[in-house]
Write a protein that holds these residues in place. Structure first.
Motif, PDB file in Angstrom:
ATOM      1  N   ASN A 114     -40.199  61.737 -49.730  1.00 57.74           N
ATOM      2  CA  ASN A 114     -39.978  60.785 -48.640  1.00 57.74           C
ATOM      3  C   ASN A 114     -39.487  61.433 -47.354  1.00 57.74           C
ATOM      4  O   ASN A 114     -39.927  61.070 -46.258  1.00 57.74           O
ATOM      5  CB  ASN A 114     -38.990  59.715 -49.115  1.00 57.74           C
ATOM      6  CG  ASN A 114     -38.895  58.549 -48.170  1.00 57.74           C
ATOM      7  OD1 ASN A 114     -38.057  58.542 -47.269  1.00 57.74           O
ATOM      8  ND2 ASN A 114     -39.757  57.557 -48.357  1.00 57.74           N
ATOM      9  N   SER A 118     -41.195  60.622 -43.731  1.00 61.26           N
ATOM     10  CA  SER A 118     -40.522  59.520 -43.036  1.00 61.26           C
ATOM     11  C   SER A 118     -39.703  59.997 -41.837  1.00 61.26           C
ATOM     12  O   SER A 118     -39.354  59.204 -40.961  1.00 61.26           O
ATOM     13  CB  SER A 118     -39.611  58.753 -43.996  1.00 61.26           C
ATOM     14  OG  SER A 118     -38.560  59.586 -44.467  1.00 61.26           O
ATOM     15  N   THR A 126     -43.558  65.018 -38.390  1.00 60.59           N
ATOM     16  CA  THR A 126     -43.626  64.532 -39.764  1.00 60.59           C
ATOM     17  C   THR A 126     -45.008  64.806 -40.368  1.00 60.59           C
ATOM     18  O   THR A 126     -46.005  64.938 -39.662  1.00 60.59           O
ATOM     19  CB  THR A 126     -43.348  63.022 -39.836  1.00 60.59           C
ATOM     20  OG1 THR A 126     -44.274  62.335 -38.982  1.00 60.59           O
ATOM     21  CG2 THR A 126     -41.927  62.714 -39.401  1.00 60.59           C
TER      22      THR A 126
END
Length: 226
Positions: A114, A118, A126
């Motif tokens: 994650n 994120s 990202t």
């Protein structure tokens, strides 16, 4: 590395057992190399009465290139065999938020934790679905983005075992074996049974093993004490 494995394992439920090679210097007298576990040890663990299912994983740091940036990230393998694969997915609570889960037939595909998609924690931008990364010099494509897991696992890359062995150049060894006890069995008793069976196979005496066997209960207790 063993501490990182333990911290992750301590969240997977009380019916699990972890088997690892002992650190160098903790084996029988005269043995300087660290103990190892591999495909043969996995076969032995699966044969122990009271073990419902078991799987092996490779857990290593790798060099990851994204654009012109490079960093080291933790990578964890998924077994090729379905029952072993399901054990690892269920025990580690791996859930896809975007994209899909790895299939055993996937080649040079990965799913990412994650934190890697994120927010920009490891790179200046990202990672997204379809991002191309270079891992230890090999090209991979991101096909799945994981939900948040916690316990230090949200910066990890999940990779199929065949690909992991290729990029790590590790043909048979595992970082750790994970076993699930059958319903109604006491994990500590099954852990003792696994230890006795491995000692017998390796011709080792109690107290001079080159491997460790721990229940998730004992790991949870140790992590909570720290």
């Amino acid at each position: 590395m063993q501490g990182a494995i333990n911290a992750q394992f301590a969240t997977v439920g009380t019916d699990k057992i972890i088997i690892q090679g002992a650190s160098a210097g903790f084996g029988p007298p005269g043995q300087n190399a660290a103990g190892r576990v591999g495909e043969e040890e996995l076969r032995i663990v699966k044969s122990v009465p009271g073990v419902q299912r078991a799987a092996g994983r490779l857990l290593r740091l790798v060099d990851v290139d994204y654009g012109k940036e490079t960093t080291s990230l933790f990578t964890a393998s998924l077994p090729e065999e379905n029952e072993e694969r399901n054990l690892i997915i269920e025990a580690n609570n791996l859930r896809i938020q975007q994209g899909r889960m790895l299939k055993p037939s996937d080649k040079r595909k990965i799913i990412v934790g994650n934190n890697l998609w994120s927010k920009a924690t490891q790179f200046s931008k990202t990672i997204t679905f379809g991002t191309k990364l270079k891992i230890n010099g090999f090209n991979f494509e991101v096909i799945g983005l994981l939900d948040k897991i916690g316990s230090g696992r949200d910066d990890a890359i999940i990779i199929n075992e065949e690909d992991a062995r290729e990029i790590l150049k590790i043909p048979e060894e595992y970082s750790a074996l994970f076993a699930q006890t059958s319903q109604g069995e006491e994990p500590s008793k099954i852990a003792d049974r696994i230890s006795r069976t491995l000692r017998r196979d390796r011709h080792q005496k109690e107290g001079f093993e080159d491997f460790t066997v721990q229940t998730s209960e004992s790991l949870i207790a140790s992590v909570n004490t720290i």
